[in-house]
Design a protein around this motif. Structure first.
Motif, PDB file in Angstrom:
ATOM      1  N   THR A 169      -4.606   1.294  -7.944  1.00 51.42           N
ATOM      2  CA  THR A 169      -3.146   1.380  -7.812  1.00 51.42           C
ATOM      3  C   THR A 169      -2.488   0.500  -8.873  1.00 51.42           C
ATOM      4  O   THR A 169      -2.993  -0.603  -9.135  1.00 51.42           O
TER       5      THR A 169
ATOM      6  N   ASN B 252       1.136  -5.652  -5.074  1.00 50.75           N
ATOM      7  CA  ASN B 252      -0.251  -5.215  -5.298  1.00 50.75           C
ATOM      8  C   ASN B 252      -0.806  -5.900  -6.541  1.00 50.75           C
ATOM      9  O   ASN B 252      -0.444  -5.543  -7.664  1.00 50.75           O
TER      10      ASN B 252
ATOM     11  N   PRO C 111      -3.362  10.461   3.664  1.00 49.26           N
ATOM     12  CA  PRO C 111      -3.236  10.153   2.225  1.00 49.26           C
ATOM     13  C   PRO C 111      -4.556  10.208   1.461  1.00 49.26           C
ATOM     14  O   PRO C 111      -4.666   9.604   0.389  1.00 49.26           O
TER      15      PRO C 111
ATOM     16  N   ASN D 242       3.704   4.315   9.338  1.00 52.17           N
ATOM     17  CA  ASN D 242       2.657   4.015   8.355  1.00 52.17           C
ATOM     18  C   ASN D 242       1.879   2.740   8.658  1.00 52.17           C
ATOM     19  O   ASN D 242       0.692   2.648   8.321  1.00 52.17           O
TER      20      ASN D 242
ATOM     21  N   GLY E 287      -1.439   8.292  -3.004  1.00 55.75           N
ATOM     22  CA  GLY E 287      -1.526   8.527  -1.553  1.00 55.75           C
ATOM     23  C   GLY E 287      -0.135   8.708  -0.943  1.00 55.75           C
ATOM     24  O   GLY E 287       0.065   9.505  -0.021  1.00 55.75           O
TER      25      GLY E 287
ATOM     26  N   SER F 265      -7.284   6.294  -0.724  1.00 57.94           N
ATOM     27  CA  SER F 265      -6.425   5.606  -1.689  1.00 57.94           C
ATOM     28  C   SER F 265      -6.726   4.116  -1.664  1.00 57.94           C
ATOM     29  O   SER F 265      -6.621   3.489  -0.609  1.00 57.94           O
ATOM     30  N   THR F 266      -7.095   3.555  -2.825  1.00 60.46           N
ATOM     31  CA  THR F 266      -7.509   2.147  -2.841  1.00 60.46           C
ATOM     32  C   THR F 266      -6.584   1.307  -3.723  1.00 60.46           C
ATOM     33  O   THR F 266      -6.000   1.811  -4.686  1.00 60.46           O
ATOM     34  N   SER F 267      -6.493   0.013  -3.395  1.00 58.55           N
ATOM     35  CA  SER F 267      -5.555  -0.840  -4.137  1.00 58.55           C
ATOM     36  C   SER F 267      -6.048  -1.105  -5.559  1.00 58.55           C
ATOM     37  O   SER F 267      -5.244  -1.283  -6.467  1.00 58.55           O
TER      38      SER F 267
ATOM     39  N   LYS G 259      -2.842   4.054  -4.290  1.00 57.26           N
ATOM     40  CA  LYS G 259      -1.984   4.233  -3.113  1.00 57.26           C
ATOM     41  C   LYS G 259      -0.627   4.811  -3.517  1.00 57.26           C
ATOM     42  O   LYS G 259       0.075   5.391  -2.673  1.00 57.26           O
TER      43      LYS G 259
ATOM     44  N   GLY H 128       0.784  -1.232   0.000  1.00 57.39           N
ATOM     45  CA  GLY H 128       0.000   0.000   0.000  1.00 57.39           C
ATOM     46  C   GLY H 128       0.817   1.284   0.000  1.00 57.39           C
ATOM     47  O   GLY H 128       1.857   1.405  -0.652  1.00 57.39           O
ATOM     48  N   VAL H 129       0.329   2.255   0.754  1.00 51.19           N
ATOM     49  CA  VAL H 129       0.942   3.586   0.824  1.00 51.19           C
ATOM     50  C   VAL H 129       2.411   3.469   1.267  1.00 51.19           C
ATOM     51  O   VAL H 129       3.295   4.155   0.743  1.00 51.19           O
TER      52      VAL H 129
END
Ligand SMILES: NC(=O)c1ccc[n+]([C@@H]2O[C@H](COP(=O)([O-])OP(=O)(O)OC[C@H]3O[C@@H](n4cnc5c(N)ncnc54)[C@H](OP(=O)(O)O)[C@@H]3O)[C@@H](O)[C@H]2O)c1
Length: 307
Positions: free
Chosen positions: A215, A222, A207, A98, A245, A210-212, A242, A24-25
């Motif tokens: 992404t 991911n 952020p 994070n 993000g 923010s969605t996967s 992300k 993710g982020v």
């Protein structure tokens, strides 16, 4: 000041540690900082996921300086071991807090010390880590602690009289309350660092949304399925990937003009380039910060080395 995520300042010579940096982020924060030249340390609980993230950054960023180190933020032994390892390093320019539980359980759960699990994951582990690793940051010029907050702080409240939600648990309260506590910790940390005349800055960021499924696919990091992509793309008007993000914590690490009084987040609130915004009063309040601090010290069994 305007910020261009595609034209980052040179970060060679800096060391940045990112908790939960395998996904993710956190992953994209590491990838973008590695591209800018930073030495990136991904602190992750699952060794296989950690190695997949390191391999992905090496594949995608030529000459990347990246490594993984173990960290489970709900395990004091693991936190203390990372803090000790950071104290051995020549420099730690930034610690990005994070790691987070973003889908809290329906029923209240606790960690091995009896602390509510979402609070433990999103706040208590990081509190203990920063307390113990602070000397490593202190001896690095202009070092930063970057805390990941959330827009969820606008839609919840922090129950200082029931921080562990023993009487009033819902999964939403657990998440939003933990993020208010995380932000309040970040702002209070900065006030205490300023009062102590420290050169370290504590920054709070969020952020957006923010969605996967929005992404880019990254092997081993991911890989959302078609249904997830489709569902997430239905929300494209108000969401971002992300990778975008991550622009926010990256700016917090690299922009020399931001201060602990700022609150970086996406320009269009849920998406966009990072700009300065306004955090909720509950998380900014010095009174809340002062009341929260001893509760965090007690729950994490860690005195913080700042008055
Ligand atoms: N995405 C958003 O829209 C959004 C919005 C507001 C705030 N945030 C915040 O941004 C941060 C990252 O969110 P995200 O969307 O990137 O989440 P994510 O994709 O679910 O990634 C979370 C990361 O945290 C790690 N983690 C969870 N529990 C851990 C533990 N006990 N010890 C060590 N690492 C642990 C996960 O590791 P595993 O892979 O091992 O599970 C993963 O690397 C979180 O703090 C979240 O609250 C995100």
């Amino acid at each position: 000041m305007a910020w261009d995520p595609a034209g980052l300042p040179d970060a060679h010579g800096r060391t940045v540690v990112i908790t939960g940096g395998n996904a993710g982020v956190g992953y994209f924060t590491g990838e973008q900082l590695a591209r800018a030249g930073a030495h990136v340390v991904l602190a992750c609980r699952d060794p296989e996921h950690a190695e997949a993230a390191v391999a992905a950054i090496r594949r995608r960023v030529r000459g990347a300086r990246v490594e993984a180190t173990p960290l489970d933020v709900t395990d004091r032994g693991s936190i203390d071991a990372l803090a000790d390892a950071l104290l051995e390093r020549e420099r730690v320019d930034a610690l990005v807090l994070n790691a987070g539980m973003v889908h809290p359980p329906r029923e209240r759960r606790t960690d091995r010390y009896g602390n509510e699990l979402v609070l433990s994951t999103n706040v208590l582990g990081h509190f203990r880590l920063v307390a113990r690793a602070l000397p490593a940051l202190e001896r690095t010029e202009r070092a930063r602690v970057v805390t990941l907050g959330s827009l969820a702080t606008r839609l919840g409240s922090l129950r200082l009289d029931d921080l562990q939600l023993e009487r009033s648990y819902t999964s939403w309260r657990a998440y939003s309350g933990s993020k208010i506590a995380a932000q309040a910790f970040g702002f209070e940390l900065d006030r205490r660092l300023r009062a102590a005349g420290s050169g370290v800055t504590s920054l709070v960021v969020h952020p957006g949304y923010s969605t996967s499924g929005r992404t880019p696919g990254v092997r081993g990091v991911n890989q959302p399925g078609r249904v997830k992509r489709f569902a997430d793309n239905l929300q494209a008007a108000w969401t971002q990937g992300k990778d975008h993000g991550a622009w926010v914590p990256v700016r917090a690490v690299l922009d020399p003009t931001v201060t602990g009084a700022d609150y970086l987040g996406p320009a269009a609130l849920t998406k966009g380039v990072p700009v300065n915004g306004r955090a909720t009063r509950s998380s900014r309040s010095p009174r809340t910060g002062a009341r929260l601090w001893p509760l965090l010290e007690a729950a994490s069994d860690q005195e913080f080395p700042l008055p």
